[in-house]
Scaffold this active site. Structure first.
Site, PDB file in Angstrom:
ATOM      1  N   SER A 102       0.831  -1.205   0.000  1.00 40.03           N
ATOM      2  CA  SER A 102       0.000   0.000   0.000  1.00 40.03           C
ATOM      3  C   SER A 102       0.868   1.259   0.000  1.00 40.03           C
ATOM      4  O   SER A 102       1.645   1.479  -0.922  1.00 40.03           O
ATOM      5  CB  SER A 102      -0.981  -0.035   1.180  1.00 40.03           C
ATOM      6  OG  SER A 102      -1.931   1.004   1.089  1.00 40.03           O
ATOM      7  N   HIS A 225      -8.483   0.791  -0.300  1.00 38.04           N
ATOM      8  CA  HIS A 225      -8.420  -0.206  -1.373  1.00 38.04           C
ATOM      9  C   HIS A 225      -9.801  -0.776  -1.701  1.00 38.04           C
ATOM     10  O   HIS A 225      -9.966  -1.982  -1.888  1.00 38.04           O
ATOM     11  CB  HIS A 225      -7.423  -1.314  -1.016  1.00 38.04           C
ATOM     12  CG  HIS A 225      -6.057  -0.779  -0.719  1.00 38.04           C
ATOM     13  ND1 HIS A 225      -5.253  -0.253  -1.701  1.00 38.04           N
ATOM     14  CD2 HIS A 225      -5.373  -0.650   0.447  1.00 38.04           C
ATOM     15  CE1 HIS A 225      -4.125   0.166  -1.151  1.00 38.04           C
ATOM     16  NE2 HIS A 225      -4.173  -0.047   0.143  1.00 38.04           N
TER      17      HIS A 225
END
Length: 341
Positions: A102, A225
């Site tokens: 991430s 996400h």
């Protein structure tokens, strides 16, 4: 036998008050990283890392640049300890690949030579602000699902999304309303789901019914996400359009495709869309193993990625560098194995 090394960098959730304080004291190279970021951001992020308060550090707008900064400080200290020279990021130990989970992808880009430290700090601060905002606009969250196959969990998310959207009284106004998806494919049997509050609740209950060993709500400010973050992703397109990016000297493994990226223009869509797209961590590690990587070095706070590697790629060597004690052990092992390039 040649040892191929990959540097891995952690994402949000690895932050903790006190992180980086020991390496700040021990390493001049690490201090330069903290000082450069403090100057770029216009406030003492280093003090927040070292002293908290915890609630302020945990806020997405702060946690993301803090994790990137601490990770890069440990990387600088690691390279400094391996060489007395003022080296580039990729020397004296040049990894074959980098990857970041991430927000860790920004750390990996700096390590790969594709982004400057100060630029990364500013971009990540804005990324965190945009993501935190969407979590406020569309109440949402994330949950770790333990002990369930990805295919079954995908069905769970689809069913929960359909039910949540059917419950909506009017047409959705936010792209994330009534939606829950798989956010992070972290390791076999360890998957994170993410979505709008009602859809996430339905998916969590359904996962338990369908046999998940545990469903653990995560302490985050929004559904990272997932479609909840699509407006943030759209705004990141504009932010990244003028970002100073270079071709990488070391391939970076994409969170989205689990394939290597090298060219500056490939990083812009990657960094924008990964905010709202699943992190393909299992596939990323599998790619690296297939490419010949035999040692993974996690650099940054915590040991989450090291734990994932042990579940994905048994038999590979793992190191994590999140304290000065870890750093000293890693330096000794790298020298012992004679893998300094």
């Amino acid at each position: 036998m040649t040892t191929q090394v990959a540097f891995l960098f952690p994402g949000q959730g690895s932050q903790a008050v006190g992180m980086g304080a020991d390496v700040f004291e021990a390493s001049a190279a690490a201090r330069r990283v903290f000082e450069a970021v403090d100057e770029a951001l216009g406030f003492s992020l280093s003090t927040l890392c070292f002293q908290g308060p915890e609630d302020t550090l945990r806020a997405t707008i702060n946690a993301q640049p803090a994790i990137v900064t601490v990770s890069l400080a440990f990387l600088a200290a690691f390279q400094e300890a391996l060489s007395a020279h003022d080296s580039a990021w990729s020397s004296p130990l040049a990894p074959a690949y980098t990857a970041g989970h991430s927000v860790g992808e920004y750390t990996a880009l700096v390590a790969s030579g594709a982004m400057e430290l100060k630029d990364a700090a500013l971009l990540v601060r804005e990324r965190g602000r945009l993501m935190e905002h969407e979590g406020t606009v569309c109440p949402s969250g994330m949950a770790a699902v333990i002990g369930m196959d990805a295919e079954v969990l995908q069905e769970v998310c689809q069913q929960a999304s359909e039910q949540a959207q059917a419950e909506l009284a009017s047409a959705p106004g936010h792209p994330g309303l009534g939606k829950v998806v798989i956010a992070n494919y972290n390791a076999p049997g360890q998957i994170v789901i993410s979505g709008e509050k009602r859809a996430l609740e339905l998916a969590s209950d359904l996962a338990r019914t369908r046999g998940a060993k545990r469903v653990i709500p995560l302490s985050v400010s929004g559904a990272f996400h997932s479609p909840v973050m699509q407006p943030a992703a759209d705004q990141m397109v504009q932010v990244l359009a003028t970002a100073n990016l270079h071709d990488a000297t070391i391939p970076l493994i994409s969170n989205i495709t689990a394939a290597p990226l090298l060219h500056a223009e490939s990083f812009r869509p990657e960094l924008a869309q990964q905010v709202a797209t699943s992190v393909q961590w299992v596939r990323s590690i599998e790619y690296l193993v297939a490419a010949g990587v035999t040692m993974f070095i996690e650099i940054g706070p915590g040991q989450a990625l090291t734990g994932m590697i042990k579940r994905i790629a048994r038999g590979t060597r793992t190191l994590n560098i999140g304290t000065v004690a870890d750093l000293e052990k890693a330096v000794a092992l790298v020298r012992e194995l004679n893998i300094v390039l």
